[in-house]
Structure formats: C-alpha cells, structure tokens
Design an enzyme around this catalytic site. Structure first.
Site, PDB file in Angstrom:
ATOM      1  N   SER A   1       0.802  -1.226   0.000  1.00 32.51           N
ATOM      2  CA  SER A   1       0.000   0.000   0.000  1.00 32.51           C
ATOM      3  C   SER A   1       0.832   1.271   0.000  1.00 32.51           C
ATOM      4  CB  SER A   1      -0.956  -0.004   1.193  1.00 32.51           C
ATOM      5  OG  SER A   1      -0.266  -0.178   2.398  1.00 32.51           O
TER       6      SER A   1
ATOM      7  N   HIS B   1      -5.357  -3.041  -3.029  1.00 29.91           N
ATOM      8  CA  HIS B   1      -4.936  -2.093  -4.061  1.00 29.91           C
ATOM      9  C   HIS B   1      -4.859  -2.701  -5.454  1.00 29.91           C
ATOM     10  CE1 HIS B   1      -4.182   0.828  -0.934  1.00 29.91           C
ATOM     11  NE2 HIS B   1      -3.671  -0.170  -0.249  1.00 29.91           N
TER      12      HIS B   1
ATOM     13  N   LYS C   1     -11.837   1.143  -2.158  1.00 34.57           N
ATOM     14  CA  LYS C   1     -10.776   1.758  -2.956  1.00 34.57           C
ATOM     15  C   LYS C   1     -11.221   1.765  -4.415  1.00 34.57           C
ATOM     16  CE  LYS C   1      -7.656   1.242   0.774  1.00 34.57           C
ATOM     17  NZ  LYS C   1      -7.009   0.309   1.670  1.00 34.57           N
TER      18      LYS C   1
HETATM   19  C1  LIG Z   1      -7.058   0.165   3.067  1.00 32.54           C
HETATM   20  C2  LIG Z   1      -6.533  -1.185   3.394  1.00 32.54           C
HETATM   21  C3  LIG Z   1      -7.213  -2.036   4.258  1.00 32.54           C
HETATM   22  C4  LIG Z   1      -8.389  -1.581   5.054  1.00 32.54           C
HETATM   23  O1  LIG Z   1      -9.549  -1.592   4.289  1.00 32.54           O
HETATM   24  P1  LIG Z   1     -10.754  -0.651   4.745  1.00 32.54           P
HETATM   25  O2  LIG Z   1     -11.898  -1.160   3.946  1.00 32.54           O
HETATM   26  O3  LIG Z   1     -10.352   0.727   4.411  1.00 32.54           O
HETATM   27  O4  LIG Z   1     -10.945  -0.854   6.207  1.00 32.54           O
HETATM   28  C5  LIG Z   1      -6.754  -3.325   4.397  1.00 32.54           C
HETATM   29  N1  LIG Z   1      -5.644  -3.746   3.769  1.00 32.54           N
HETATM   30  C6  LIG Z   1      -4.927  -2.941   2.961  1.00 32.54           C
HETATM   31  C7  LIG Z   1      -3.713  -3.457   2.302  1.00 32.54           C
HETATM   32  C8  LIG Z   1      -5.351  -1.624   2.765  1.00 32.54           C
HETATM   33  O5  LIG Z   1      -4.636  -0.810   2.002  1.00 32.54           O
END
Ligand SMILES: *Cc1c(COP(=O)(O)O)cnc(C)c1O
Length: 391
Positions: A187, A215, A246
C-alpha cells in the site's frame, strides 16, 4: 464553568505531554475538511485542491450508476441494516453480492465484511490460533498485523519479498497450521508481491496463503478481477481478501476461497458475527460497481497511460522513485520534515499529495505517496510534475 486547571488530571497531563513529544518529532497527524468534491477536484477550506491522495483508482466513488443503485436501495431497504448478518441483517442484496463477488474473482465462495480492517482482524483469528504460525511480509498493512496479534498465533516477519528467509522460517516451524500473509500490492510502495513464488512455498511446506488485494482489486487483471487473476493464480491453498472502498469506490471488503474455509470464517469471525450488517444501499452500490469495473475497461487503460506519464516525468527528479506499475507511486524523500516541506510547497499550489511518515513506513523513508485515478487528466498529471520539478 471550570477552568482547565480545575479539570486537569494526571491522565490528561500525560496525554498532553505525549502529544507534545509527537509534535517535537513532526509526527502529529492533522485532518482537513473536504467541503465539496468532483473526483480529485476538491474544495478544502474554501480553496480548490487537486487531490493525489485518494484510493478511488477508477474514479467510481461518484459514478452515476453507483449513486443510483444506492438511492434505490435506500428507498427500498432504508439506510441501516438494523442487525447483525446472523440475525436479520443478511438481506437479498448482501446474499446476491456474495455470489457475484465469488464469481468475479473465480473462487467458490465469498463473505462480505463491513470494511477491510474488520475483515482482516476477524478472519485471521478464525484461520489460525495459539500454536499455529503466521509468516508475514514486513511491509504488510496494519490491519493484517493486528489480525495476527489477535489470533495469538506465533508471528514470524520476513523482510520485504525475502523468500529465502521465509523458506528458512517455514522449514524451522513445526506448527500444525502455517499461514503466509501478504499484501498483494503493497500500500505504501505500489509493488506487487511475489505471489506465484509464495504459493510454491505453500505447496512445499504445506501452508496456506492469505493475500490482501486492497490495491489490486478492480485495477489489475482481466476486467479488473484482481492480482490473483492478473498472475493466473489458482490453488485451494489461496485465501483471497480485497476491499471495496478503494477501486470499487464504495465500502466494505470480502474474503473468498474454498467453501469450507469461507464457511468456517463465517462461523468464527467475531467482526462479522458481532457487527451490524452493512446498509443495503452500500451493498447495492458495490454490485453496480462490479458491473462498471468489468464494463468500463477504458478506466484501467487511461490509468495505465497516466502511470507511464507520471513515471516518465519523475525519473528526472532528485528523489528515489521505486519501481511500481500500479496507481500507487511513491517518491522517497527521507526525513519527516523534508517530506512535510515538499507536501506544504505543493499545497500552496493547490496540489494535495500526502507525506507518509513512520510508523506507517520505515524510519528514514518518509515519502510522498502519489496515487493516480482514472478520473485524473493528463494535464493534471503534468501540473503535478511541473510543481515537483520546482520543489
Ligand atoms: C485500506 C486497506 C485495508 C483496510 O480496508 P478498509 O476497507 O479501508 O478498512 C486493508 N488492507 C490494505 C492493504 C489496505 O490498504
């Protein structure tokens, strides 16, 4: 009325001094209020800002089809699901979505969670427990780390992508259950994990592989089906998790895999069982999003062009720009204050690129994390590049 000194307690004084310490280390995080948005074009404190900080990689968060789906579902099911999925919170949209998610990623079964954080801190303690062993990449996301802690399994951390160290750790373990855990796309760096090699180690050492594709889902693979599809991974040892806040532009997350694995997670994940189910309006928006992700391939194609354009421009800058073929493009600045200074300079020009500092990234690698979206224009990427050249 009481004065602050009247209400002071040892705990408050302690918090104050700890905040002052953070401040001295330039580690205080602040929030800004976004008053209006049109894709990456925001109004913040009355000022127009072009954002390079969202994870809305395909630009779907304001897509009309998703908004319409949410509105119609709100009219039909209301704005809250009213109870846990184990009671009356598992509505027809939730059930349909889980089937569609499983089909989308080509796995037998899926379970939808309220968020990615909830998914990981819930499913890890379902998969492993005391006496088991988890092997984690050092750059894994915070919620994977927390999930491992909650599981009480023995935790082994291998340096980023270091398969030799991992193989030694696996060989040395006689835990009854072994689980390798990794971000699929990291990330804060944007690079892709060595997933085929990790699966091969799973075969060799009888382990399972949990990948967090927060991602990659929507962005990588045919029709945006994610990093596992991108790499053609297939294995009963694979447990696939991805988030829907995302690239999918909505909220929530899911885990997919073989039917017994997913049923076991459903029976055991406390963040699933003891949380109120997600509102149907969000669920219906996710369903609409899956359609758009597959249908509007121009979004991925445009994003790919923007990534190439940005990388061509950053190659001449004085900062290290690690290889990344994804929408996440870090520029490594080094010191915390330097990273904040560059961020501040960009901000005065109406550009919002976040400085990411420890503990989110290793000490000494404070960076700008540029994230691109299919709703950026080429001219907007050029504007960012021009400002970076001047900073
Ligand atoms: C953003 C993210 C999460 C968390 O997901 P949310 O739905 O925002 O709680 C989990 N793992 C990774 C790798 C992330 O980037």
């Amino acid at each position: 009325m009481t004065t602050p000194t009247d209400t002071s307690t040892p705990a408050l004084t302690d918090f104050e001094s700890r905040l002052a310490e953070l401040d001295a280390k330039h580690l205080v995080r602040t929030r800004r209020v976004v008053e209006a948005k049109d894709g990456p074009r925001l109004q913040v404190d009355g000022q127009a800002m072009l954002s390079f900080c969202s994870n809305d990689y395909l630009g779907l968060a304001q897509h009309p089809a998703l908004i319409r789906a949410a509105q119609e579902a709100a009219a039909q099911f209301g704005v809250g699901a009213s109870s846990s999925a184990m009671l009356s919170g598992h509505e027809a949209p939730h059930d349909a979505l889980e089937h569609e998610l499983a089909a989308f990623v080509g796995l037998p079964r899926a379970l939808y969670f309220g968020s990615g954080y909830l998914a990981n801190v819930g499913l890890l303690p379902a998969l492993v427990g005391r006496g088991d062993a988890v092997f984690s990449d050092a750059l894994n996301h915070a919620c994977l780390i927390d999930g491992v802690r909650l599981s009480r399994a023995e935790s082994r951390i291998y340096p980023h992508n270091d398969l030799d160290t991992l193989a030694h750790q696996l060989a040395a373990s006689n835990a009854p259950r072994k689980l390798i855990v990794t971000d699929a796309v990291f990330s804060m760096d944007g690079d892709i994990a060595l997933l085929p090699e990790l699966l091969a180690l799973c075969e060799r050492f009888d382990a399972n592989l949990l990948i967090d594709d927060a991602h990659g889902f929507g962005v990588l693979g045919p029709d945006g089906r994610g990093t596992a599809a991108h790499l053609g991974l297939r294995s009963p040892r694979l447990i696939y998790m991805a988030t829907l806040g995302k690239a999918a532009g909505c909220a929530g997350a899911f885990v997919a895999g073989e039917a017994p694995t997913i049923e076991w997670i459903l029976q055991r994940a406390r963040t699933y069982i003891f949380a109120t189910s997600t509102p149907a309006m969000v669920v219906q928006a996710v369903r609409a999003s899956l359609q758009v992700i597959a249908a509007e391939s121009w979004r991925r194609e445009h994003l790919t062009r923007l990534i190439a354009r940005l990388r061509a421009g950053t190659a001449v800058l004085r900062w290290e720009h690690p290889a990344s073929s994804t929408a996440i493009q870090p520029l490594i600045i080094g010191g915390n204050q330097q990273a904040l200074d560059v961020m501040a300079a960009l901000r005065t020009q109406g550009l919002w690129v976040p400085a990411i500092r420890p503990p989110t990234v290793p000490a000494g690698t404070a960076r700008l994390r540029i994230s691109l979206s299919a709703v950026h224009t080429e001219a907007e990427v050029d504007r960012l590049l021009a400002a970076l050249r001047q900073s």
